[in-house]
Design a protein around this motif. Sequence first.
Motif, PDB file in Angstrom:
ATOM      1  N   TYR A 217     -30.219  -3.043 -44.766  1.00  0.00           N
ATOM      2  CA  TYR A 217     -29.824  -4.088 -44.906  1.00  0.00           C
ATOM      3  C   TYR A 217     -30.777  -5.143 -44.314  1.00  0.00           C
ATOM      4  O   TYR A 217     -30.656  -6.364 -44.942  1.00  0.00           O
ATOM      5  CB  TYR A 217     -28.458  -4.167 -43.873  1.00  0.00           C
ATOM      6  CG  TYR A 217     -27.795  -5.563 -43.893  1.00  0.00           C
ATOM      7  CD1 TYR A 217     -26.840  -5.746 -44.973  1.00  0.00           C
ATOM      8  CD2 TYR A 217     -28.112  -6.309 -42.848  1.00  0.00           C
ATOM      9  CE1 TYR A 217     -26.248  -7.134 -44.634  1.00  0.00           C
ATOM     10  CE2 TYR A 217     -27.374  -7.584 -42.789  1.00  0.00           C
ATOM     11  CZ  TYR A 217     -26.172  -8.147 -43.886  1.00  0.00           C
ATOM     12  OH  TYR A 217     -25.850  -9.134 -43.710  1.00  0.00           O
ATOM     13  N   ASN A 218     -31.443  -5.037 -43.442  1.00  0.00           N
ATOM     14  CA  ASN A 218     -32.414  -5.919 -42.836  1.00  0.00           C
ATOM     15  C   ASN A 218     -33.627  -5.827 -43.701  1.00  0.00           C
ATOM     16  O   ASN A 218     -34.438  -6.841 -43.791  1.00  0.00           O
ATOM     17  CB  ASN A 218     -32.848  -5.351 -41.654  1.00  0.00           C
ATOM     18  CG  ASN A 218     -31.729  -5.762 -40.530  1.00  0.00           C
ATOM     19  OD1 ASN A 218     -30.999  -6.611 -40.673  1.00  0.00           O
ATOM     20  ND2 ASN A 218     -31.435  -4.828 -39.613  1.00  0.00           N
ATOM     21  N   GLY A 219     -33.995  -4.639 -44.574  1.00  0.00           N
ATOM     22  CA  GLY A 219     -35.309  -4.800 -45.269  1.00  0.00           C
ATOM     23  C   GLY A 219     -35.195  -4.936 -46.716  1.00  0.00           C
ATOM     24  O   GLY A 219     -36.016  -4.917 -47.662  1.00  0.00           O
ATOM     25  N   SER A 220     -33.773  -4.957 -47.337  1.00  0.00           N
ATOM     26  CA  SER A 220     -33.659  -5.056 -48.872  1.00  0.00           C
ATOM     27  C   SER A 220     -32.701  -6.121 -49.147  1.00  0.00           C
ATOM     28  O   SER A 220     -31.382  -6.171 -48.687  1.00  0.00           O
ATOM     29  CB  SER A 220     -33.110  -3.705 -49.311  1.00  0.00           C
ATOM     30  OG  SER A 220     -32.651  -3.882 -50.728  1.00  0.00           O
ATOM     31  N   GLU A 221     -33.229  -7.084 -49.803  1.00  0.00           N
ATOM     32  CA  GLU A 221     -32.447  -8.258 -49.935  1.00  0.00           C
ATOM     33  C   GLU A 221     -31.487  -7.964 -51.009  1.00  0.00           C
ATOM     34  O   GLU A 221     -30.417  -8.329 -51.039  1.00  0.00           O
ATOM     35  CB  GLU A 221     -33.360  -9.336 -50.741  1.00  0.00           C
ATOM     36  CG  GLU A 221     -32.454 -10.658 -51.028  1.00  0.00           C
ATOM     37  CD  GLU A 221     -33.498 -11.656 -51.832  1.00  0.00           C
ATOM     38  OE1 GLU A 221     -32.880 -12.628 -52.215  1.00  0.00           O
ATOM     39  OE2 GLU A 221     -34.636 -11.502 -51.611  1.00  0.00           O
ATOM     40  N   HIS A 222     -31.669  -7.022 -52.078  1.00  0.00           N
ATOM     41  CA  HIS A 222     -30.888  -6.334 -53.023  1.00  0.00           C
ATOM     42  C   HIS A 222     -29.535  -5.760 -52.307  1.00  0.00           C
ATOM     43  O   HIS A 222     -28.480  -5.937 -52.788  1.00  0.00           O
ATOM     44  CB  HIS A 222     -31.437  -5.326 -53.800  1.00  0.00           C
ATOM     45  CG  HIS A 222     -30.509  -4.515 -54.773  1.00  0.00           C
ATOM     46  ND1 HIS A 222     -30.113  -5.236 -56.014  1.00  0.00           N
ATOM     47  CD2 HIS A 222     -29.856  -3.625 -54.767  1.00  0.00           C
ATOM     48  CE1 HIS A 222     -29.465  -4.369 -56.652  1.00  0.00           C
ATOM     49  NE2 HIS A 222     -29.363  -3.319 -55.967  1.00  0.00           N
ATOM     50  N   ALA A 224     -28.761  -6.084 -48.987  1.00  0.00           N
ATOM     51  CA  ALA A 224     -28.028  -7.096 -48.132  1.00  0.00           C
ATOM     52  C   ALA A 224     -26.952  -8.072 -49.137  1.00  0.00           C
ATOM     53  O   ALA A 224     -26.073  -8.347 -48.379  1.00  0.00           O
ATOM     54  CB  ALA A 224     -29.025  -7.846 -47.335  1.00  0.00           C
ATOM     55  N   ARG A 225     -27.580  -8.520 -50.229  1.00  0.00           N
ATOM     56  CA  ARG A 225     -26.623  -9.402 -50.884  1.00  0.00           C
ATOM     57  C   ARG A 225     -25.355  -8.696 -51.307  1.00  0.00           C
ATOM     58  O   ARG A 225     -24.332  -9.275 -51.300  1.00  0.00           O
ATOM     59  CB  ARG A 225     -27.423  -9.800 -52.103  1.00  0.00           C
ATOM     60  CG  ARG A 225     -26.871 -10.858 -53.094  1.00  0.00           C
ATOM     61  CD  ARG A 225     -27.651 -11.390 -54.121  1.00  0.00           C
ATOM     62  NE  ARG A 225     -28.063 -10.316 -54.956  1.00  0.00           N
ATOM     63  CZ  ARG A 225     -29.360  -9.988 -55.164  1.00  0.00           C
ATOM     64  NH1 ARG A 225     -30.277 -10.395 -54.106  1.00  0.00           N
ATOM     65  NH2 ARG A 225     -29.854  -9.033 -55.933  1.00  0.00           N
ATOM     66  N   ARG A 226     -25.227  -7.326 -51.616  1.00  0.00           N
ATOM     67  CA  ARG A 226     -24.239  -6.522 -52.195  1.00  0.00           C
ATOM     68  C   ARG A 226     -23.342  -6.374 -50.939  1.00  0.00           C
ATOM     69  O   ARG A 226     -22.117  -6.566 -51.117  1.00  0.00           O
ATOM     70  CB  ARG A 226     -24.602  -5.386 -52.782  1.00  0.00           C
ATOM     71  CG  ARG A 226     -25.357  -5.477 -53.924  1.00  0.00           C
ATOM     72  CD  ARG A 226     -25.457  -4.131 -54.884  1.00  0.00           C
ATOM     73  NE  ARG A 226     -25.942  -4.509 -56.295  1.00  0.00           N
ATOM     74  CZ  ARG A 226     -25.792  -3.511 -57.119  1.00  0.00           C
ATOM     75  NH1 ARG A 226     -25.609  -2.354 -56.868  1.00  0.00           N
ATOM     76  NH2 ARG A 226     -26.364  -3.671 -58.584  1.00  0.00           N
ATOM     77  N   ASP A 228     -23.049  -8.255 -48.176  1.00  0.00           N
ATOM     78  CA  ASP A 228     -22.557  -9.466 -47.953  1.00  0.00           C
ATOM     79  C   ASP A 228     -21.414 -10.109 -48.703  1.00  0.00           C
ATOM     80  O   ASP A 228     -20.429 -10.652 -48.267  1.00  0.00           O
ATOM     81  CB  ASP A 228     -23.582 -10.641 -47.991  1.00  0.00           C
ATOM     82  CG  ASP A 228     -24.702 -10.610 -46.546  1.00  0.00           C
ATOM     83  OD1 ASP A 228     -24.168  -9.690 -45.616  1.00  0.00           O
ATOM     84  OD2 ASP A 228     -25.810 -10.991 -46.627  1.00  0.00           O
TER      85      ASP A 228
END
Length: 390
Positions: A217-222, A224-226, A228
């Motif tokens: 979650y902290n290292g992958s924007e892809h 984290a976006r899902r 969130d």
Amino acid sequence: MTEMVYGAAPVKSGEPVLPRWWRTVDKWSLSCILILFGIGLLLGLAASVPLAERNNLPQFHYVQRQIVFGLMAFAVMFVVSTFSPLMVRRMGVLFFFAAFLALAMLPFFGTDFGKGAVRWYSLGFASVQPSEFLKPVFVIMAAWLMAASQEINGPPGKSISLALVLTIVGLLAMQPDFGQACLVLFGWGVMYFVAGAPIPLLIGLAGAVVLAGMVAYNGSEHFARRIDGFLSADVDPTTQMGYATNAIREGGFFGVGVGEGQVKWSLPDAHTDFIIAVAAEEYGLMLVLVIIALYATITFRSLMRLMRERDPFIRLAGTGLACMFGVQALINIGVAVRLLPSKGMTLPFVSYGGSSLIAGGLALGMLLALTRTRPQGEIGDHFLRRGHGG
């Protein structure tokens, strides 16, 4: 009467392969698989037409391709389902090394088709997703290792299978494909539990998965976006999840009518990841319940037949294949109704996709082979003989 109760029929001397296969295969599961594919074609007639028009292709281009892929999948399923457990094991182990190599080479030769995740090999006329083929053969490989570890002076199969699953999960997370990584880890965990894994170890592994999720979650924007988007109280109506949620709500119990649904014109993945939204909108909750019942029937009938098996490899491999099949369907449907974050996972035998269909045919072919009735192959027969002093 014995055959009716226990399902064990004696092998007839010189009996041809096809009659023996028909007599011993689980016909209920086979029928459910055929019905699922038929439902997939029915939904594809509606869901894939907008995509074909956007790509300037004939209206039923993707349906025709699905029929071809389906014929290939059923051919694979039939051939593999005639195999003995020994042949299933040998084939699975050999195919595992090929699929594992293909997965490892993806960062160098794979493509993402503009979706942000390098998961496919482009062949020009088609594409191949190695992870789809790796899942069933990994189950066979892991089951073989775990079964071998239970033998006297056997190899440390459980430890080797743990190393393999962590490596595979790492390769899948690099794509990124967290959905398939979770599914592979789940399949392995079920087999490990059935093989007699200590509870503290399973709790420790569950904690490690949670920790890995926090790191991702902290290292992958892809990723984290899902997450969130899933946790958000409000759903953006212009996202795939928003369109799918609205379609399911509009469908109600009996749907808006065949061909009257609108979600297929808005969702780019309506024919694959969100095919259940098309089913819910046009045919309503009733068809969704039928689909769920079909998956549940295949999964539970397979598990019930496996409970009578005394061979550790058959029990472990069959359990892993059945649970992975059922959970993949559960994840796909759970994403569509917003019970789970978006995973990018197909609905087996219903969603469009060559890799998904053919790999599904391979997996269910192995499951049908392992759940066929075999004389004296059930654990009840073993206890019966012991009770008679045999």
